[in-house]
Write a protein that holds these residues in place. Structure first.
Motif, PDB file in Angstrom:
ATOM      1  N   LEU A 149       0.822  -1.211   0.000  1.00  0.00           N
ATOM      2  CA  LEU A 149       0.000   0.000   0.000  1.00  0.00           C
ATOM      3  C   LEU A 149       0.859   1.266   0.000  1.00  0.00           C
ATOM      4  O   LEU A 149       0.530   2.244  -0.687  1.00  0.00           O
ATOM      5  CB  LEU A 149      -0.950  -0.010   1.189  1.00  0.00           C
ATOM      6  N   GLN A 150       1.969   1.247   0.758  1.00  0.00           N
ATOM      7  CA  GLN A 150       2.804   2.451   0.738  1.00  0.00           C
ATOM      8  C   GLN A 150       3.540   2.579  -0.601  1.00  0.00           C
ATOM      9  O   GLN A 150       3.749   3.700  -1.085  1.00  0.00           O
ATOM     10  CB  GLN A 150       3.783   2.454   1.933  1.00  0.00           C
ATOM     11  N   SER A 151       3.903   1.441  -1.228  1.00  0.00           N
ATOM     12  CA  SER A 151       4.520   1.495  -2.560  1.00  0.00           C
ATOM     13  C   SER A 151       3.525   1.992  -3.596  1.00  0.00           C
ATOM     14  O   SER A 151       3.872   2.784  -4.480  1.00  0.00           O
ATOM     15  CB  SER A 151       5.031   0.108  -2.964  1.00  0.00           C
ATOM     16  N   LEU A 152       2.289   1.517  -3.485  1.00  0.00           N
ATOM     17  CA  LEU A 152       1.233   1.987  -4.379  1.00  0.00           C
ATOM     18  C   LEU A 152       1.108   3.508  -4.289  1.00  0.00           C
ATOM     19  O   LEU A 152       1.053   4.206  -5.320  1.00  0.00           O
ATOM     20  CB  LEU A 152      -0.097   1.327  -3.992  1.00  0.00           C
TER      21      LEU A 152
ATOM     22  N   VAL B 245       0.399  -1.797 -10.914  1.00  0.00           N
ATOM     23  CA  VAL B 245      -0.945  -1.587 -11.467  1.00  0.00           C
ATOM     24  C   VAL B 245      -1.598  -0.324 -10.922  1.00  0.00           C
ATOM     25  O   VAL B 245      -2.556   0.177 -11.512  1.00  0.00           O
ATOM     26  CB  VAL B 245      -1.854  -2.811 -11.189  1.00  0.00           C
ATOM     27  N   GLY B 246      -1.079   0.213  -9.806  1.00  0.00           N
ATOM     28  CA  GLY B 246      -1.687   1.383  -9.198  1.00  0.00           C
ATOM     29  C   GLY B 246      -1.790   2.584 -10.117  1.00  0.00           C
ATOM     30  O   GLY B 246      -2.894   3.133 -10.313  1.00  0.00           O
ATOM     31  N   PRO B 247      -0.671   3.048 -10.704  1.00  0.00           N
ATOM     32  CA  PRO B 247      -0.764   4.206 -11.606  1.00  0.00           C
ATOM     33  C   PRO B 247      -1.690   3.965 -12.799  1.00  0.00           C
ATOM     34  O   PRO B 247      -2.348   4.896 -13.277  1.00  0.00           O
ATOM     35  CB  PRO B 247       0.682   4.399 -12.058  1.00  0.00           C
ATOM     36  N   VAL B 248      -1.744   2.714 -13.280  1.00  0.00           N
ATOM     37  CA  VAL B 248      -2.629   2.396 -14.410  1.00  0.00           C
ATOM     38  C   VAL B 248      -4.088   2.548 -14.003  1.00  0.00           C
ATOM     39  O   VAL B 248      -4.892   3.149 -14.720  1.00  0.00           O
ATOM     40  CB  VAL B 248      -2.346   0.968 -14.920  1.00  0.00           C
TER      41      VAL B 248
END
Length: 418
Positions: free
Chosen positions: A230-233, A360-363
């Motif tokens: 979650l923190q990396s996201l 996948v977060g930025p996408v």
């Protein structure tokens, strides 16, 4: 006066040699850490030039940021097994060579070289991501918080510099953006030279012949993994989209770039303060600290949602929470593990899932922005993610992961020459 006994002199020499060796190891680890982000963060500011010169579609250009994260996620689970067979120091040295080759290949004036080099760089960094927490847990168990903060600070600081100097170098140096991306080969070569003594040193036999399975069945390991993911996201969503959020709310492109730099600078400075707070907190209980830092991120996202015009304030708030949460996520690998082997296994598990989530977060945020024609839905998603991280921190901040151990490897395959 009688000269001191020979045994005393020998003991003093051994102590001095041991301290010198530890100092060289710490310096080597920090220089390795300096290589773990710089060759990636310099890409974003140059994407427009890269697209124009190579004729890349936006989706293809976006892969330059996604491919390394996919490499992190896919290769991380393999690192503990490879380290058990070849030795952590040798494997890390090999990873630095792969990283260096990747930077050299990316310097070639072609799209194939650019993407192939990016994959090699991601592979090399993936190994370093997993091994550094394990080595710190093994060799400096009493200073995990301090050294984790130190290497996170170096990693983040050099990454911030790389993003800041990318465009000026591309405008002034021969070769343009190729040179701006390729110049980091100098730092990579320096790290190899400084790491050679560690590859030649006798390996810790007690640690080398053991390997731990990835703790897939441990609820605590999953909590640490969720916190890391979650923190990396949040970090990769911020570095990808925060400037665009600000620009769509009236901030100039140049000012938006400096606000992103401010976010990274505040995160680096915050990471320096975490070791002192860790020493003040209970030795085995970081739940309150992790929850407060996650809540700061939550406040930052909520502020963006309510009043996005206060760009300077929210850049600082997100930097405060993000810098602290990164150090805590890295420190949890050692603090929640029984020993160096289990720290490596926990690190591999958490980083494999965490970086796949980050990829996948930025996408997803970009798709939400397109579908909703605005930033309210994407920012609401980040509010939910920060809230979930705050909840998870109450589990990830305490306890020890009980990882099952695999059978020992044959001694000749795992130990270096003595």
């Amino acid at each position: 006066m009688r000269p001191p006994p020979a045994t005393t002199m020998a003991g003093m020499e051994n102590t001095s040699t041991r301290r010198s060796g530890q100092a060289l190891l710490v310096f080597g680890l920090l220089v390795v850490a300096a290589n773990l982000r710089a060759s990636l963060t310099g890409v974003g500011p140059l994407l427009d030039q890269v697209q124009a010169d190579l004729g890349l579609a936006p989706a293809a250009a976006g892969l330059l940021n996604t491919l390394p994260l996919l490499a992190f996620g896919l290769l991380s689970p393999m690192v503990p097994r490879l380290a058990a067979r070849w030795g952590a120091e040798r494997l890390l040295g090999g990873a630095l060579v792969v990283l260096t080759v990747g930077i050299a290949v990316r310097w070639l004036p072609s799209a194939v070289g650019l993407f192939a080099g990016t994959v090699l760089i991601g592979a090399g960094i993936a190994v370093g991501n997993v091994l550094l927490p394990s080595l710190i847990r093994r060799d400096f168990p009493a200073k995990m918080g301090l050294l984790t903060s130190a290497y996170a600070t170096v990693m983040g600081g050099v990454a911030a510099v790389a993003s800041g100097v990318a465009v000026p170098i591309s405008q002034s140096a021969p070769g343009g953006w190729y040179t701006a991306l390729g110049c980091w080969i100098v730092l990579a070569v320096v790290s190899i030279v400084l790491w050679i003594p560690q590859m030649r040193a006798p390996q810790h036999a007690a640690q080398a012949i053991r390997r731990s399975r990835l703790p897939w069945g441990s609820p605590l390991a999953w909590a640490v993994t969720a916190f890391m993911g979650l923190q990396s996201l949040g970090f990769y969503v911020i570095v990808t989209w925060l400037p665009q959020v600000f620009q769509d709310n009236g901030v100039s492109p140049a000012a938006a770039g400096w606000l992103l730099f401010l976010f990274q600078a505040v995160a680096v400075l915050t990471s320096l303060a975490v070791p002192g707070v860790l020493r003040w907190a209970k030795a085995r209980d970081q739940r309150a600290l992790a929850a407060v830092c996650s809540a700061i991120l939550l406040v930052g996202y909520a502020g963006l949602f309510v009043s996005p015009g206060l760009a300077l304030l929210w850049s600082v708030v997100l930097g405060l929470g993000g810098g602290a949460c990164l150090v805590l996520a890295l420190a949890f690998f050692g603090m929640r593990a029984q020993d160096a082997s289990s720290a490596g296994a926990l690190s591999a598990m958490a980083q494999s899932i965490g970086y796949l989530l980050a990829a996948v977060g930025p996408v997803i945020v970009g798709l939400l922005h397109t579908v909703s024609s605005g930033w309210r839905a994407p920012i609401m998603l980040m509010i939910v993610a920060a809230a979930a991280q705050t909840v998870v921190s109450f589990v990830a901040g305490r306890g020890t992961v009980r990882a099952s151990e695999e059978r020992p490897l044959p001694e000749r395959a795992s130990l270096r020459s003595r």
